[in-house]
Design a protein around this motif. Sequence first.
Motif: not given
Length: 175
Positions: A92-101
């Motif tokens: 799902t993207g995990g803790i990095f989800r919705s980060m700019y990169n």
Amino acid sequence: MFSFKWFKKKSPWILHYNAGSCNGCDIEILACLSPKYDLERFGVINCGNPKQADIFLVTGPVTYRSRERLIQLYTQIPEPKVVIAVGSCACTGGIFRSMYNVEDGIDRYIPVDVYTPGCASSPELIMDAVIQAVDIFEHKNQQLQSAKKLYRQPVFEQGRFCVSNVAKSLKDKDE
């Protein structure tokens, strides 16, 4: 004629790709290959060439820099292929989800067959996912072989009536 089907069924090769993870799941994958868990007892071998791989094991979320490489590796793996998303970042993207990169999980770009949750995924879950992937791989391989057999058979043996121009011209000559 000698066939590689039996060997391919018993020993699928895995290509591991880190799309941008924190290496937590990568360490667990290495633990699966250690003598304690011994993933190779199922005939699975970790390889580095996508053209020889059968199972694509991906860790980490898709980043802008890794997106193109991920798709390129996926397209280089021959059919049939199975994709495993290891860890919550790959799912799902995990803790990095919705980060700019970061562009979320890998299923946004390539089809995923088996999801392995967890941050980091445990070796038991990874091994279970690989065993499920082997079953899916065998099923896809059987479907591909039956499709090839169907394609190779002449149209008349399939029980269908051929209505192509060649068949019509042959039919007209007979009459």
